[in-house]
Design an enzyme around this catalytic site. Structure first.
Site, short mmCIF file in Angstrom:
data_model
loop_
_atom_site.label_atom_id
_atom_site.label_comp_id
_atom_site.label_asym_id
_atom_site.label_seq_id
_atom_site.Cartn_x
_atom_site.Cartn_y
_atom_site.Cartn_z
N GLY A 1 1.07 -1.33 -0.25
CA GLY A 1 0.22 0.03 -0.12
C GLY A 1 1.09 1.33 -0.08
O GLY A 1 1.95 1.47 -0.60
N ASN A 2 0.46 2.25 0.34
CA ASN A 2 0.51 3.79 0.19
C ASN A 2 1.39 3.68 -1.27
O ASN A 2 2.53 4.04 -1.43
CB ASN A 2 1.86 4.31 1.30
CG ASN A 2 2.73 5.22 1.16
OD1 ASN A 2 2.04 6.05 0.76
ND2 ASN A 2 3.95 5.69 2.00
N HIS B 1 2.01 4.98 -5.01
CA HIS B 1 2.80 5.45 -5.95
C HIS B 1 3.04 5.47 -7.24
O HIS B 1 2.70 4.57 -7.59
CB HIS B 1 4.23 6.25 -5.03
CG HIS B 1 5.51 5.30 -4.97
ND1 HIS B 1 5.94 4.39 -6.49
CD2 HIS B 1 5.43 4.64 -3.77
CE1 HIS B 1 6.30 3.70 -5.79
NE2 HIS B 1 6.85 4.01 -4.86
N HIS C 1 4.65 2.02 -8.21
CA HIS C 1 3.71 0.86 -8.05
C HIS C 1 2.75 1.01 -9.42
O HIS C 1 2.26 -0.47 -9.82
CB HIS C 1 2.10 0.81 -7.00
CG HIS C 1 3.55 0.69 -5.40
ND1 HIS C 1 3.20 2.13 -4.29
CD2 HIS C 1 4.02 0.14 -4.87
CE1 HIS C 1 4.52 0.99 -3.76
NE2 HIS C 1 4.98 0.13 -3.61
N GLY D 1 8.39 -4.78 -8.52
CA GLY D 1 9.77 -3.86 -9.26
C GLY D 1 11.74 -4.02 -9.24
O GLY D 1 11.69 -4.60 -8.20
N LYS D 2 12.03 -3.35 -9.92
CA LYS D 2 13.28 -4.01 -9.63
C LYS D 2 14.31 -2.82 -8.92
O LYS D 2 15.39 -2.79 -8.24
CB LYS D 2 14.38 -2.98 -11.15
CG LYS D 2 14.13 -4.45 -12.26
CD LYS D 2 15.11 -4.13 -12.95
CE LYS D 2 14.89 -5.04 -14.30
NZ LYS D 2 15.63 -4.42 -15.67
N LEU E 1 11.43 6.29 -7.38
CA LEU E 1 10.17 5.90 -5.95
C LEU E 1 9.96 5.42 -5.18
O LEU E 1 10.30 4.12 -5.37
CB LEU E 1 9.39 6.49 -7.26
CG LEU E 1 8.45 7.20 -8.34
CD1 LEU E 1 7.07 7.23 -8.79
CD2 LEU E 1 8.57 9.14 -7.98
N SER E 2 9.36 5.95 -3.35
CA SER E 2 9.57 4.30 -2.94
C SER E 2 8.43 5.17 -1.97
O SER E 2 7.91 6.81 -1.40
CB SER E 2 10.69 5.12 -1.73
OG SER E 2 10.39 4.94 -0.83
N ARG F 1 8.84 5.58 1.37
CA ARG F 1 9.38 5.96 2.18
C ARG F 1 9.70 7.48 1.86
O ARG F 1 10.41 8.06 3.02
CB ARG F 1 10.30 4.90 2.96
CG ARG F 1 10.41 3.66 3.22
CD ARG F 1 11.22 2.74 4.41
NE ARG F 1 10.53 2.29 5.18
CZ ARG F 1 10.61 0.67 4.94
NH1 ARG F 1 10.54 0.25 3.08
NH2 ARG F 1 9.45 0.08 5.56
#
Ligand code: PAF
Length: 280
Positions: free
Chosen positions: A27-28, A30, A33, A147-148, A184-185, A187
């Site tokens: 979740g969360n 971006h 994802h 994702g890589k 993008l993360s 966190r």
């Protein structure tokens, strides 16, 4: 988009499909994802995402309790991306009893880098991914997209699928980046405005490492030390900055050809730990 909270609702929702394409998440969400969901769409006859913040992969001092739960925004983004089924189990649905059977990945791959700095992390990841695969892909097999950005995680999952002969095809998604190059993360949301500006320095350090390796591969230890020192001088606390072979993540040697390597880094900026990598 159909939302299933229980394993039996999920199985019922997927009963008529033959090849789900699956994107597991915590979740969360971006853009990274969502890019994986869009990549998954043509790979199956139904697109499934999961949202589950997996306690097993957090160390006691890590951010499990504070990990952002952004349910409404996540659902809106998944709907807009064309996700068909969202599996969002509660903890009691996925772990109705203490999860005493766990998946222990090969220490040669899983005890270095992320696994060294986050002991038990890959046991937690492998265990939940095995279970999510059983829930989402267990009736039919299918495809899963990872994702890589989480490079070592992708390798651990590929290894698990191969060794257990799981009927799952793993597809890698490229890392999505902000305009300045920051990966993008979830966190990134923890960063202050000043930290957000600084955060791209991790990616710059990896680019520089890759370039230096290509110029003078034999001086790699010195380059890695220099990359650490540069980040430390800018206020970071690096865990690792290193050039590795893509196929086994062992340290690169001057005999390794460009095109077979990856520079990987993890470092803390304030209280936020960021990771990134660059294939070259
Ligand atoms: O990469 C993630 O978000 C998590 O590690 C995963 C694969 C969803 C397992 O909890």
């Amino acid at each position: 988009m159909l939302i299933a909270h229980t394993i039996s609702d999920l199985r019922q929702a997927l009963a008529t499909y033959r090849h789900p394409a699956f994107v597991p998440t915590m979740g969360n969400l971006h853009g990274g994802h969502i890019a994986l969901v869009r990549q998954a769409k043509p790979l199956g006859d139904v697109t499934v995402a999961s949202i589950f913040v997996n306690r097993l992969q957090f160390l006691p001092h890590e951010d499990f309790d504070n990990y952002p739960r952004t349910w409404d925004a996540d659902c809106a983004q998944l709907r807009a991306a064309g996700c068909d089924v969202l599996f969002a189990p509660r903890e009691a649905d996925l772990y109705p009893e203490p999860q005493t059977f766990t998946v222990h990945p090969d220490p040669a791959l899983a005890d270095m880098l992320e696994g060294y700095f986050r002991p038990g992390f890959f046991v937690g990841v492998s265990t939940v991914v095995m279970k999510l695969f059983a829930c989402v892909l267990g009736q039919t097999g299918g495809t899963a997209v990872f994702g890589k950005k989480d490079y070592q995680q992708l390798m651990v999952i590929r290894h698990m699928v191969r060794q257990f002969a799981l009927p799952v095809t793993i597809v890698a998604g490229e890392t999505s980046r902000a305009a300045d190059g920051l990966a993008l993360s979830s966190r990134n949301g923890y960063l202050s405005a000043a930290e957000r500006q600084e955060a791209v320095a991790l990616s710059h350090a990896l680019h520089q490492l890759a370039q230096q390796w290509q110029e003078t591969p034999s001086a790699q230890p010195a380059h890695e030390q220099q990359a650490r020192d540069t980040l430390i001088a800018r206020g970071w606390q690096p865990d690792y900055l290193t050039v590795r072979r893509r196929h086994d993540l062992l340290p690169a040697t001057p005999a390794d050809a460009p095109g077979t390597l990856v520079a990987l880094g993890a470092a803390r900026l304030g209280t936020t730990r960021l990771i990134d990598n660059l294939e070259f």
